[in-house]
Design an enzyme around this catalytic site. Structure first.
Site, short mmCIF file in Angstrom:
data_model
loop_
_atom_site.label_atom_id
_atom_site.label_comp_id
_atom_site.label_asym_id
_atom_site.label_seq_id
_atom_site.Cartn_x
_atom_site.Cartn_y
_atom_site.Cartn_z
N GLU A 129 -4.98 1.59 2.49
CA GLU A 129 -5.01 0.41 3.36
C GLU A 129 -5.18 0.81 4.82
OE1 GLU A 129 -3.41 -2.66 6.08
OE2 GLU A 129 -2.67 -0.63 5.78
N GLU A 130 -4.58 1.93 5.22
CA GLU A 130 -4.52 2.27 6.63
C GLU A 130 -5.86 2.62 7.25
OE1 GLU A 130 -2.21 1.56 8.39
OE2 GLU A 130 -0.28 1.83 7.42
N HIS A 157 3.43 2.39 12.87
CA HIS A 157 2.48 3.48 13.16
C HIS A 157 3.05 4.54 14.11
CE1 HIS A 157 -1.29 0.83 12.10
NE2 HIS A 157 -0.47 0.99 11.08
N ASP A 188 3.45 -6.39 3.24
CA ASP A 188 3.04 -5.31 4.14
C ASP A 188 3.40 -5.67 5.59
OD1 ASP A 188 1.92 -3.03 5.20
OD2 ASP A 188 -0.14 -3.80 5.16
N ASP A 225 6.07 0.75 6.65
CA ASP A 225 4.62 0.57 6.51
C ASP A 225 4.03 1.66 5.62
OD1 ASP A 225 2.06 -0.41 6.90
OD2 ASP A 225 1.79 0.60 8.82
N HIS A 229 0.83 -1.21 0.00
CA HIS A 229 0.00 0.00 0.00
C HIS A 229 0.86 1.26 0.00
CE1 HIS A 229 0.27 0.91 4.41
NE2 HIS A 229 0.28 -0.39 4.56
#
Length: 461
Positions: free
Chosen positions: A324-325, A426, A352, A290, A278
């Site tokens: 995606e997130e 994150h 991912d 990420d 992503h």
């Protein structure tokens, strides 16, 4: 005698094919390790573009650059797939602290993605600590109403694959806010989803009940969580309060795109093998692991094939999924269009889980006999590269919708070493400097190897 001769000839043929496959994998790894481009491409994505939350200017800039990158490699097709995505913005930096009488102890805090804002003056309330949604239900409205719910279930360290720990702890972040709101809570704070004990709060999306009340939700660092939990145990509940303020908002959906590059198959142009990650990322950092590593590995697979002159039998696609997130709209759109175009998808591979040392792949929803034959045929080919774990497991969020529209597709997750991923997942630490060049390149070569084997031999085990 004829039967023995036939078996001998067949054995020689199989041995020859395996030797050819082994040589091809070596060629793929050599190209990735000697002439690899994914690390420098990742540098540009992280340093020149940076955060790429869906709907943001950074996301649009990433789309435009990604298409130019694929065009520059001379793929047979490069195009965009339009998709409407959520547009959530964080706003001014969050504030939070523990109130102990006249003392205010600052904490590291970050709003959860898709959360609503607090009132302008923030929220101050007593805190109820729980370890699970079930415990929340047992307390009920009499205890919860008017308070801030503090979800404090840590990672279970007994899992060797840290993704399993993330999976068992993640419900408190994703479903905690609507569950707490149901009992009259005024806000939610969640222990960051990591085993690391540090002062970096981890964001991530949360969900709301469309028919329920939305309350502000934030993550606090594991150090802050431990401090708050200790203070709640040592003192009587009314003495400890928590304050937080956040300024996020959800704007109207924005137009964005998946970015698709393709090498058309020489024998089966309407059969597809997809590899993707992503393109969007959270807004706290550069989205390096990420999922900058994932998209750069995906396009590197096609670049490697072009560089060594390999023309696949089936069409190979690199897909940079958007959103995606905090919505998964890109993966859903890709599956919808694949079904509309009546495409036959053999396999889809998602990368991912970070750009760490490759360990192997997980295959979603396959039989034990499939895995047995898969390992018998291909495990030894990956053993020289220490990436030979071919196991049952998940495929990935973005490729998941393909299974709903094209049931025959095999979904595969690329599985690098997992030990460090959730230290930076994150967080503001997800930056280019935390990616190792060689690990990233080994991963790209490993994925290219699997795509090559699927292209040559299919997955009819």
């Amino acid at each position: 005698m004829k039967k023995i001769l036939l078996l001998f000839t067949l054995a020689l043929s199989i041995t020859g094919v395996q030797a050819q496959d082994s040589l091809m994998l070596r060629k793929l790894y050599d190209e990735a390790l000697v002439n690899g481009k994914c690390y420098e491409n990742l540098r540009y994505l992280c340093k020149s573009i940076g955060p790429r939350l869906s709907g943001s200017a950074g996301a649009q800039k990433a789309v435009e650059w990604s298409k130019m990158l694929m065009d520059s490699y001379g793929f047979d097709k490069v195009y965009l797939q339009e998709v409407m995505v959520p547009h959530w913005v964080r706003g001014k930096k969050e504030e939070g602290y523990i109130i102990d009488g006249n003392n205010k102890i600052p904490v590291a805090i970050t709003a959860l993605g898709m959360s609503v804002a607090t009132p302008k003056e923030g929220i101050t309330a007593n805190v109820i600590e729980v370890k699970s949604l079930k415990e929340l239900d047992s307390l009920g409205e009499d205890v919860i109403k008017g308070k801030i719910v503090f979800f404090n279930r840590p990672f279970d360290p007994r899992f060797i694959e840290t993704g399993q720990a993330y999976g068992t702890a993640g419900d408190q972040r994703f479903m905690g806010p609507p569950a707490a709101a149901k009992y009259g809570a005024v806000g939610v704070i969640v222990r960051s989803l990591t085993e690391s004990i540090d002062n970096y709060p981890h964001t991530g999306t949360t969900a709301y009940d469309a028919a329920g009340k939305n309350i502000p939700a934030a993550a606090i660092s594991t150090i802050a969580a431990n401090t708050l939990s200790s203070m709640l145990k040592l003192r009587k509940l009314p003495l400890i309060k928590f304050y937080f303020k956040q300024n996020c908002q959800l704007l109207p959906d924005a137009k964005s795109y998946n970015v698709v590059g393709e090498i058309t198959g020489t024998q089966n142009p309407n059969k597809f093998i997809t590899v993707g990650g992503h393109l969007d990322s959270w807004d706290l950092a550069e989205g390096a692991h990420d999922d900058g590593t994932g998209v750069m590995q995906s396009v590197e697979v096609l670049r490697i094939f072009k560089a060594i002159g390999y023309r696949p039998k089936n069409s190979i696609r690199a897909v940079f999924f958007m959103n995606e997130e905090n919505g998964h709209k890109g993966g859903t759109k890709y599956a919808e269009l694949a079904a509309q175009n009546k495409e036959e998808h053999i396999a889809a591979i998602e990368t991912d889980e970070g750009g760490f040392t490759p360990r192997g792949f997980s295959f979603q929803g396959v039989s034990g006999s499939f895995l047995k034959e898969l390992n018998k045929s291909w495990k030894h080919l990956f053993e020289p590269y220490e990436a030979d774990r071919l196991v049952a497991g998940g495929g990935g969020t973005d490729i998941g919708p393909l299974k709903e529209t094209i049931p025959s597709v095999v979904l595969i997750g690329y599985r690098p070493d997992s030990q460090r991923y959730f230290d930076i997942h994150h967080t503001p630490n997800d930056v280019f400097e935390n990616v190792n060049k060689r690990e990233l390149e080994l991963g790209a070569a490993t994925i290219a190897g699997l795509v090559y084997l699927i292209d040559q031999h299919n997955l009819s085990f």
